[in-house]
Design an enzyme around this catalytic site. Sequence first.
Site, short mmCIF file in Angstrom:
data_model
loop_
_atom_site.label_atom_id
_atom_site.label_comp_id
_atom_site.label_asym_id
_atom_site.label_seq_id
_atom_site.Cartn_x
_atom_site.Cartn_y
_atom_site.Cartn_z
N SER A 132 0.84 -1.20 0.00
CA SER A 132 0.00 0.00 0.00
C SER A 132 0.88 1.25 0.00
CB SER A 132 -0.91 0.00 1.23
OG SER A 132 -1.74 1.13 1.24
N ASN A 142 -3.55 4.26 6.23
CA ASN A 142 -4.64 3.86 5.35
C ASN A 142 -5.85 3.49 6.21
OD1 ASN A 142 -6.11 1.33 3.94
ND2 ASN A 142 -5.33 2.72 2.37
N TYR A 189 -6.14 0.16 -5.58
CA TYR A 189 -5.23 -0.73 -4.85
C TYR A 189 -5.26 -2.12 -5.47
CZ TYR A 189 -3.69 -3.28 -0.58
OH TYR A 189 -3.05 -4.06 0.35
N GLU A 193 -4.85 -12.80 -0.74
CA GLU A 193 -4.90 -13.67 0.41
C GLU A 193 -5.98 -14.75 0.20
OE1 GLU A 193 -5.48 -10.85 3.58
OE2 GLU A 193 -3.38 -10.23 3.54
N GLY A 247 1.94 -11.27 -0.04
CA GLY A 247 2.79 -10.10 -0.09
C GLY A 247 3.97 -10.21 0.86
#
Length: 640
Positions: free
Chosen positions: A296, A315, A471, A476, A610
């Site tokens: 992000s 965020n 984004y 996941e 990630g």
Amino acid sequence: MLLKKSGAIEAAIENLRAGDSAIVHENANKDATVFNTQRDLTAGAVAKAYALTRMLPGEIAQAHLDGDIHFHDLDYSPFEPMTNCCLIDIAGMLSGGFTIGNAHVESPKSIQTATAQIAQIIANVASSQYGGCSVDRIDEVLAPYASLNYEKHLVEASTWSISDAAGFATAKTAKDIYDAMQSLEYEVNTLYSSNGQTPFVTLGFGVGTGVWEREIQKAILQVRLDGIGSDGHTAIFPKLVFGLKRGTNLEVADPNYDIKQLALKCSTQRMYPDVINYEKLIEITGSYKTPMGCRSFLQGWTDASGAEVNSGRMNLGVVTVNLPRIALETASAQVIAGQAAAENLSDKERQQAIASFWRLFEERVELAMGALRYRVERCREALIDNAPILYKHGAFGIRASEGESIDQFFDNGRATASLGYIGIYETVALFFGPAWEKNAQAKQFSLEILERLKASTRRENQANGPWYSVYSTPSESLTDRFCRLDKERFGSVTDVTDKDYYTNSYHLDIRKNYTPFEKLEFEKDYPVYASGGFIHYCEYPQLTHNTQALEAVWDFAYDRVAYLGTNTPIDKCYECSFEGEFAPTADGFRCPDCGNTNPDTCDVVKRTCGYLGNPVKRPMVHGRHTEIINRVKHMAKDAG
């Protein structure tokens, strides 16, 4: 799926107690067998059920349950008005001091104390939000404290009449730096936040050029290379992100080129660091900084005095649109039924289907934006005292007092809110066929999807609110959830739902064998529209003895993409000493030489969301497991 209030919380708890894998294994870095994680999972199941039945607007809750959109992190938000991920203002907290619990902590007088304080800050920040936390430019942040060590050692040299005082002090400070960074790595990997997991931490470094900045960079990389414990296991956290900058470390003549070589060695052996390309990141996002969490990014932002500010910002959450679902609802019925190939549609048929796609797309995006607006307004309901480490003691960069408005942390674009998406590959395949990547018209359609997402966020941005941006969701368990729901509704659709997973964001189909150069050249066009979050990955065979190959990719990527990760086999068996790629099986991974699957004597490291994870020690939900196994098989094929 119908939304029913009656019994929802009880049903959620029963599903958890029954061991529902979608709940128990949703997070690959949470050990669901330990008490504190079980307690967090129980609280999360209740919070999620309560939010869906009693808090979220009915249309949004139903869209989430149906799989049209995904309201992320429902186990924490909106039940509590918590924020997502952040860049901690470590520099401000260390220099100004801070309070944790009953203790007021003064500014450190050494680098060892500084890193110990950072570990405590990370633990408290991670317990006060639900996303990842990052430390930007940690080499530059810690350099002044290393300098204090040097000055102390100069005095020590003088006291003992050491002839080469500078050399003595330099050597002692270098050892202090290594010990401090090693201590921080061990601290991070042994910490547990209140939500039952090791904090998702990212350290950014690499563009500092001073003597202590260089020493800190080298120590971070060497500590990671040395590994954790007597066997030297690969550390899962913190995620390392190394900045590449022309004139600093990119080319042979640059002063920090030697550290780039160490970073390459570390990446081939430990899969980190990822790299950020300095100029390209500024071009896409407006400023250079480390990502919040795994991917992000904040947009460039200046405060009222005109100073650029990155650390201390945050965020407010993510809502993701199920793009393949929209395509499945609007594509040709013959294509979905397998009676016709999408690539053989007439132009008229394809354009009619795409026109229907855009109409439904606008409806779904507006629904997701409404969900994001709800997230933002819920965050505004927090009180300063709800999270003192964030709002009162400097982690968010402003030290507010009790009773002050929370809005000062979020408004004027200071905070971000993220419109996510998944499955560009599957979406376009339904209109142009599974090999659409080399079709210019199909590529343009894929880019237009992101362009329209970006336009939706820009229409929302106002001076008195956060910055809405697109984004590229690290999917996941969502890679499985959306696909599973769509397969239940539309059946097994070739190259879409039949794989049992959707492809993350704009990435190329992992079943195809592209070179890293082809992959980067194709994907480089997307992040400009998705500047709120993105990353590129390349797959490699074992590279431990071929850092030049990885360097060739890094150099090729420099002017093309801003953020690049390395996926290469680094598994190790401590029973037979095998090093390379463990064999994927239906239940996990095993040593290909001796068959070992013992988590205590296996070091199996994969990217799962990630971040790195250990799928031997932490089982994964089916979708992520399937995607990783597919990736491993293709890597093995390439290596062979």
